[in-house]
Design a protein around this motif. Structure first.
Motif, short mmCIF file in Angstrom:
data_model
loop_
_atom_site.label_atom_id
_atom_site.label_comp_id
_atom_site.label_asym_id
_atom_site.label_seq_id
_atom_site.Cartn_x
_atom_site.Cartn_y
_atom_site.Cartn_z
N ILE A 71 11.32 -11.29 -8.92
CA ILE A 71 11.28 -11.88 -7.65
C ILE A 71 10.48 -10.52 -6.74
N GLU A 72 9.14 -10.98 -6.90
CA GLU A 72 8.28 -9.95 -6.17
C GLU A 72 7.02 -10.79 -5.24
N SER A 73 6.97 -9.99 -4.04
CA SER A 73 5.94 -10.70 -3.06
C SER A 73 4.62 -10.63 -3.68
N PHE A 74 3.59 -11.18 -3.33
CA PHE A 74 2.29 -10.90 -3.71
C PHE A 74 1.77 -9.66 -3.21
N THR A 75 2.03 -9.19 -2.10
CA THR A 75 1.66 -8.15 -1.68
C THR A 75 2.16 -6.94 -2.47
N GLU A 76 3.50 -6.95 -3.16
CA GLU A 76 4.12 -6.06 -3.99
C GLU A 76 3.30 -5.98 -5.40
N LEU A 77 2.96 -7.29 -6.05
CA LEU A 77 2.38 -7.40 -7.03
C LEU A 77 0.79 -6.85 -6.97
N MET A 78 0.23 -7.00 -5.99
CA MET A 78 -1.13 -6.48 -5.73
C MET A 78 -1.15 -5.10 -5.72
N ASP A 79 -0.40 -4.40 -4.99
CA ASP A 79 -0.03 -3.03 -5.03
C ASP A 79 0.12 -2.61 -6.22
N LYS A 80 1.12 -2.85 -7.18
CA LYS A 80 1.14 -2.80 -8.46
C LYS A 80 -0.06 -2.73 -9.39
N LEU A 81 -0.70 -3.85 -9.24
CA LEU A 81 -1.90 -4.07 -9.98
C LEU A 81 -3.15 -3.27 -9.40
N GLN A 82 -3.06 -2.69 -8.31
CA GLN A 82 -4.19 -2.08 -7.65
C GLN A 82 -5.29 -3.07 -7.32
N GLN A 83 -5.23 -4.26 -6.85
CA GLN A 83 -6.39 -5.26 -6.82
C GLN A 83 -6.80 -5.50 -5.33
N ASP A 84 -7.86 -5.59 -5.11
CA ASP A 84 -8.27 -5.93 -3.58
C ASP A 84 -8.01 -7.39 -3.31
#
Length: 237
Positions: free
Chosen positions: A80-93
């Motif tokens: 259960i992760e937010s979109f923001t948390e996932l993008m931070d982890k994946l280092q994506q714009d």
């Protein structure tokens, strides 16, 4: 001066993109990489961890580091992760567009799910997620307003989960999820860059607080070419 493991990571990424190690092949072992780069095993492990975090490899116990299709983003189905948390982890714009926000009609099935006594209002929030310049996710979220009050466009354009946990002081516990492959709706076609794809991957979730209170229903609709959905399984026999 750049850290040694960063320069090794950059070299490994370059070689993966040059197809020296094709998708589904194995990278050389940690010992082989240690010898090749004339460095410590710890430095190699740091470089491999960074490769894993950025979606280039998957570490498989007893096998090694498997090269992944790096054009796809790895989404953990069981987490259960937010979109923001996932993008931070994946280092994506990335960017979030709030398409619609309002209250769900009382005759809606989702309203009855989140407000079984028909007394609480239910928010709906439709957001389009853009990653690397392409609109590839449509998130349709519903929240019980008695539990999650005062949602605003600003909150929804950032992180609703951050608002829930840090501002409201609530603890998110667990979720029930269903994954299906479906034909795009007219809404999908209008809001997403589907580029001729005739299917979308849909994850429907019911999300509960730690005290087992159901507070959210989510329908997350993904363009199929950009995602790899992963889970962890254990044999219980």
């Amino acid at each position: 001066m750049q850290n040694k493991y960063i320069s090794i990571y950059d070299d490994l990424v370059k070689k993966i993109k040059q197809n020296i190690w094709p998708i589904d092949s194995l990278l050389p072992s940690e010992n082989e990489l240690t010898t090749h780069y004339e460095t410590s095993r710890e430095t190699i492990r740091k470089a491999l961890n960074l490769l894993s975090q950025n979606g280039y490899i998957q570490k498989v116990r007893g096998k090694g580091s498997v090269v992944l299709d790096y054009d796809k983003f790895t989404f953990p189905v069981s987490g259960i992760e937010s979109f923001t948390e996932l993008m931070d982890k994946l280092q994506q714009d990335s960017y979030t567009y709030v398409h619609e926000i309002g209250f769900t009609p009382t005759q809606n099935k989702i309203y009855r799910t989140l407000s079984p006594d028909n007394q609480d209002a239910v928010w709906y929030v439709h957001r389009v997620r853009e990653i690397a310049g392409e609109k590839i996710i449509l998130d349709k979220d519903y929240f019980n307003e008695a539990i999650i009050p005062k949602l605003s466009e600003k909150i929804c354009s950032q992180s609703i989960y951050q608002h829930i946990e840090e501002t409201l002081g609530l603890k998110i516990g667990f979720a029930h999820k269903e994954v299906t492959v479906e034909e795009p709706t007219e809404e999908d076609k209008a809001l997403l860059d589907l580029k001729g794809f005739y299917n979308v991957v849909v994850i429907r979730s019911q999300v509960y607080l730690n005290d087992t209170t159901l507070f959210q229903y989510t329908e997350s609709r993904h363009r199929p070419d950009k995602f790899r959905f992963v889970d962890f399984a254990r044999r219980t026999k």
